[in-house]
Design a protein around this motif. Structure first.
Motif, PDB file in Angstrom:
ATOM      1  N   PHE A  55       0.790  -1.278  -0.067  1.00 33.13           N
ATOM      2  CA  PHE A  55      -0.199  -0.173   0.032  1.00 33.13           C
ATOM      3  C   PHE A  55       0.762   1.482   0.036  1.00 33.13           C
ATOM      4  O   PHE A  55       0.374   2.223  -0.729  1.00 33.13           O
ATOM      5  CB  PHE A  55      -0.901   0.020   1.150  1.00 33.13           C
ATOM      6  N   ARG A  56       1.971   1.318   1.027  1.00 29.36           N
ATOM      7  CA  ARG A  56       2.809   2.402   0.964  1.00 29.36           C
ATOM      8  C   ARG A  56       3.616   2.747  -0.674  1.00 29.36           C
ATOM      9  O   ARG A  56       3.513   3.873  -0.890  1.00 29.36           O
ATOM     10  CB  ARG A  56       3.850   2.254   1.802  1.00 29.36           C
ATOM     11  N   SER A  57       3.888   1.640  -1.270  1.00 22.79           N
ATOM     12  CA  SER A  57       4.502   1.734  -2.453  1.00 22.79           C
ATOM     13  C   SER A  57       3.553   2.270  -3.355  1.00 22.79           C
ATOM     14  O   SER A  57       3.757   3.204  -4.365  1.00 22.79           O
ATOM     15  CB  SER A  57       5.149   0.405  -2.974  1.00 22.79           C
ATOM     16  N   LEU A  58       2.289   1.726  -3.661  1.00 24.36           N
ATOM     17  CA  LEU A  58       1.341   2.142  -4.545  1.00 24.36           C
ATOM     18  C   LEU A  58       1.163   3.465  -4.251  1.00 24.36           C
ATOM     19  O   LEU A  58       0.627   4.401  -5.203  1.00 24.36           O
ATOM     20  CB  LEU A  58      -0.027   1.429  -4.416  1.00 24.36           C
ATOM     21  N   LYS A  59       0.952   4.081  -2.992  1.00 21.49           N
ATOM     22  CA  LYS A  59       0.580   5.318  -2.883  1.00 21.49           C
ATOM     23  C   LYS A  59       1.754   6.198  -3.303  1.00 21.49           C
ATOM     24  O   LYS A  59       1.558   7.227  -3.678  1.00 21.49           O
ATOM     25  CB  LYS A  59       0.374   5.507  -1.224  1.00 21.49           C
ATOM     26  N   ALA A  60       3.103   5.974  -2.967  1.00 23.67           N
ATOM     27  CA  ALA A  60       3.993   6.727  -3.545  1.00 23.67           C
ATOM     28  C   ALA A  60       4.412   6.864  -4.790  1.00 23.67           C
ATOM     29  O   ALA A  60       4.500   7.943  -5.612  1.00 23.67           O
ATOM     30  CB  ALA A  60       5.580   6.212  -2.985  1.00 23.67           C
ATOM     31  N   LEU A  61       3.883   5.670  -5.542  1.00 24.52           N
ATOM     32  CA  LEU A  61       3.985   5.612  -6.994  1.00 24.52           C
ATOM     33  C   LEU A  61       2.737   6.534  -7.616  1.00 24.52           C
ATOM     34  O   LEU A  61       3.133   7.308  -8.692  1.00 24.52           O
ATOM     35  CB  LEU A  61       3.908   4.187  -7.781  1.00 24.52           C
ATOM     36  N   ALA A  62       1.825   6.542  -6.829  1.00 27.25           N
ATOM     37  CA  ALA A  62       0.782   7.296  -7.511  1.00 27.25           C
ATOM     38  C   ALA A  62       0.944   8.753  -7.251  1.00 27.25           C
ATOM     39  O   ALA A  62       0.595   9.765  -8.079  1.00 27.25           O
ATOM     40  CB  ALA A  62      -0.587   6.842  -6.749  1.00 27.25           C
ATOM     41  N   GLU A  63       1.625   9.154  -6.095  1.00 24.67           N
ATOM     42  CA  GLU A  63       1.861  10.751  -5.713  1.00 24.67           C
ATOM     43  C   GLU A  63       2.803  11.059  -6.747  1.00 24.67           C
ATOM     44  O   GLU A  63       2.726  12.456  -6.926  1.00 24.67           O
ATOM     45  CB  GLU A  63       2.092  10.774  -4.221  1.00 24.67           C
ATOM     46  N   LYS A  64       3.619  10.387  -7.025  1.00 24.56           N
ATOM     47  CA  LYS A  64       4.890  10.994  -7.879  1.00 24.56           C
ATOM     48  C   LYS A  64       4.200  10.698  -9.482  1.00 24.56           C
ATOM     49  O   LYS A  64       5.359  10.948 -10.305  1.00 24.56           O
ATOM     50  CB  LYS A  64       6.207  10.056  -7.739  1.00 24.56           C
ATOM     51  N   GLY A  65       3.103  10.565  -9.787  1.00 21.68           N
ATOM     52  CA  GLY A  65       2.597  10.387 -11.177  1.00 21.68           C
ATOM     53  C   GLY A  65       2.738   9.220 -11.787  1.00 21.68           C
ATOM     54  O   GLY A  65       2.958   9.178 -13.205  1.00 21.68           O
ATOM     55  N   LEU A  66       3.459   8.144 -11.236  1.00 23.59           N
ATOM     56  CA  LEU A  66       3.827   7.232 -12.122  1.00 23.59           C
ATOM     57  C   LEU A  66       2.773   5.962 -12.578  1.00 23.59           C
ATOM     58  O   LEU A  66       2.696   5.250 -13.141  1.00 23.59           O
ATOM     59  CB  LEU A  66       5.099   6.246 -11.370  1.00 23.59           C
ATOM     60  N   LEU A  67       1.714   6.040 -11.464  1.00 25.69           N
ATOM     61  CA  LEU A  67       0.401   5.564 -11.608  1.00 25.69           C
ATOM     62  C   LEU A  67      -0.787   6.325 -11.420  1.00 25.69           C
ATOM     63  O   LEU A  67      -0.639   7.292 -10.727  1.00 25.69           O
ATOM     64  CB  LEU A  67       0.407   4.405 -10.339  1.00 25.69           C
ATOM     65  N   SER A  68      -1.976   5.803 -11.740  1.00 34.53           N
ATOM     66  CA  SER A  68      -3.214   6.514 -11.638  1.00 34.53           C
ATOM     67  C   SER A  68      -4.103   5.544 -10.971  1.00 34.53           C
ATOM     68  O   SER A  68      -4.130   4.454 -11.163  1.00 34.53           O
ATOM     69  CB  SER A  68      -3.645   6.838 -13.250  1.00 34.53           C
ATOM     70  N   GLN A  69      -4.932   6.397 -10.015  1.00 32.19           N
ATOM     71  CA  GLN A  69      -5.912   5.573  -9.331  1.00 32.19           C
ATOM     72  C   GLN A  69      -6.861   5.710 -10.087  1.00 32.19           C
ATOM     73  O   GLN A  69      -7.466   6.711 -10.492  1.00 32.19           O
ATOM     74  CB  GLN A  69      -6.069   6.054  -7.670  1.00 32.19           C
TER      75      GLN A  69
END
Length: 82
Positions: A55-69
């Motif tokens: 969950f922390r990794s997914l959040k960080a990746l989304a916050e940095k614009g690498l993933l979209s929720q």
């Protein structure tokens, strides 16, 4: 997508390139649809991790614009590549 340099991609966003983060990016960028946390977890099971780290990794990746929720109205969030 051709072979992805996940390490460089993570470093370009000032993120540490952990095995879990690299695996998450590979799984999501190969997917043809938004994936749930459970689907991502199943696909990266070769790596030793706990749910909190995922969950922390997914959040960080989304916050940095690498993933979209993505919210498809299912009661949980899915993730896809930007």
């Amino acid at each position: 997508m051709h072979k992805m340099d996940t390490r460089s991609l993570l470093h370009s966003k000032d993120l540490k390139a952990t095995p879990l983060r690299e695996a998450i990016l590979r799984v999501i960028y190969r997917a043809r649809k938004p994936l749930s946390v459970d689907e991502i977890s199943q696909k990266v099971q070769k790596i030793d991790f706990d749910q909190a780290s995922l969950f922390r990794s997914l959040k960080a990746l989304a916050e940095k614009g690498l993933l979209s929720q993505v919210d498809l109205g299912e009661g949980f969030v899915r993730y896809e590549a930007y």
